[in-house]
Design an enzyme around this catalytic site. Structure first.
Site, PDB file in Angstrom:
ATOM      1  N   HIS A 138     -42.199 -56.446   0.564  1.00 21.66           N
ATOM      2  CA  HIS A 138     -41.199 -55.234   0.117  1.00 21.66           C
ATOM      3  C   HIS A 138     -40.652 -54.557   0.975  1.00 21.66           C
ATOM      4  CE1 HIS A 138     -40.683 -51.627  -2.013  1.00 21.66           C
ATOM      5  NE2 HIS A 138     -40.699 -52.115  -3.436  1.00 21.66           N
ATOM      6  N   GLU A 150     -34.344 -58.160  -3.895  1.00 20.46           N
ATOM      7  CA  GLU A 150     -33.929 -56.237  -3.983  1.00 20.46           C
ATOM      8  C   GLU A 150     -33.100 -55.724  -2.941  1.00 20.46           C
ATOM      9  OE1 GLU A 150     -37.751 -55.126  -6.452  1.00 20.46           O
ATOM     10  OE2 GLU A 150     -37.982 -55.263  -4.451  1.00 20.46           O
ATOM     11  N   ASN A 185     -43.561 -53.111  -9.226  1.00 20.53           N
ATOM     12  CA  ASN A 185     -45.081 -52.784  -8.231  1.00 20.53           C
ATOM     13  C   ASN A 185     -44.820 -51.207  -9.177  1.00 20.53           C
ATOM     14  OD1 ASN A 185     -42.630 -52.189  -6.514  1.00 20.53           O
ATOM     15  ND2 ASN A 185     -44.726 -51.813  -5.736  1.00 20.53           N
ATOM     16  N   LYS A 192     -46.176 -48.813  -6.285  1.00 21.67           N
ATOM     17  CA  LYS A 192     -45.724 -48.571  -5.401  1.00 21.67           C
ATOM     18  C   LYS A 192     -47.104 -47.349  -4.802  1.00 21.67           C
ATOM     19  CE  LYS A 192     -40.691 -48.316  -6.039  1.00 21.67           C
ATOM     20  NZ  LYS A 192     -40.590 -48.832  -4.725  1.00 21.67           N
TER      21      LYS A 192
END
Length: 204
Positions: free
Chosen positions: A127, A197, A41, A43
């Site tokens: 996230h 992550e 991604n 961001k």
């Protein structure tokens, strides 16, 4: 790659290569039977010009849909022109966030229905920055996962521990808690990918 090396170093002898013995709970022994996914991604970054440059570079690598699903989760402002840039390629554009609300008087929000209307097939949920900076709870994450699946979207669910949680030995507890919150709302696992992550190992 560096992230995987760090995880392997941390796990030490507890880390082993699954190889052809990879299996999922309750199924017979098989090889890796899901197509790999390559994703990332952007961001809150990039200009229109730089986005075009990046996508041209990605397309130049010639990703194959037969080999892997390639997904770039873009900021909302870049989604429309990014879709045009990747036309005819194997690159998918996804949304890196969406609202837990539906359409309505929610100024500044983007609903999952609007994402579907844009023609997207992928969304990123959970996230670490959404959790730590914007206070999204495990329950919020579960709501978003449910909304995405109800609309037929592919959901990439991000989980992972903070450095302090790794240091105090609660990595498994944290990841288990994050997963337990969403498991009850998942009806079709073929539409869900879990991105582990660890926050201490990524450049967030």
């Amino acid at each position: 790659y560096n992230q995987l090396i760090r995880i392997e170093e941390e796990l030490g002898s507890r880390c082993s290569y699954a190889g052809v013995n990879f299996r999922t709970t309750g199924l017979a022994k098989k090889g890796m039977f899901r197509k790999p996914i390559v994703g990332g991604n952007w961001k809150c970054m990039n200009t229109v010009a730089y986005t075009k440059e990046l996508l041209a570079a990605f397309k130049g690598c010639g990703p194959s849909a037969d080999a892997a699903d390639t997904v770039i989760f873009a900021p909302m402002l870049h989604i429309a022109h990014s879709l045009k840039e990747v036309e005819g390629s194997a690159i998918n554009i996804g949304a890196e966030n969406f609202s837990k609300t539906g359409e309505g008087a929610f100024t500044g929000e983007v609903s999952v229905g609007q994402i579907v209307d844009m023609g997207l097939k992928w969304v990123l949920v959970g996230h670490s920055e959404r959790r730590s900076l914007y206070g999204e709870t495990d329950e919020d994450t579960a709501t978003k996962v449910s909304l995405g699946l109800e609309k037929g979207l592919n959901v990439m669910l991000a989980i992972g521990e903070q450095l302090s949680e790794r240091q105090n030995g609660t990595t498994v507890d944290v990841c288990a808690r994050q997963l337990k919150a969403v498991i009850p709302v998942i009806k079709d696992w073929s539409k869900v990918s879990i991105a582990y992550e660890p926050v201490w190992a990524i450049g967030t």
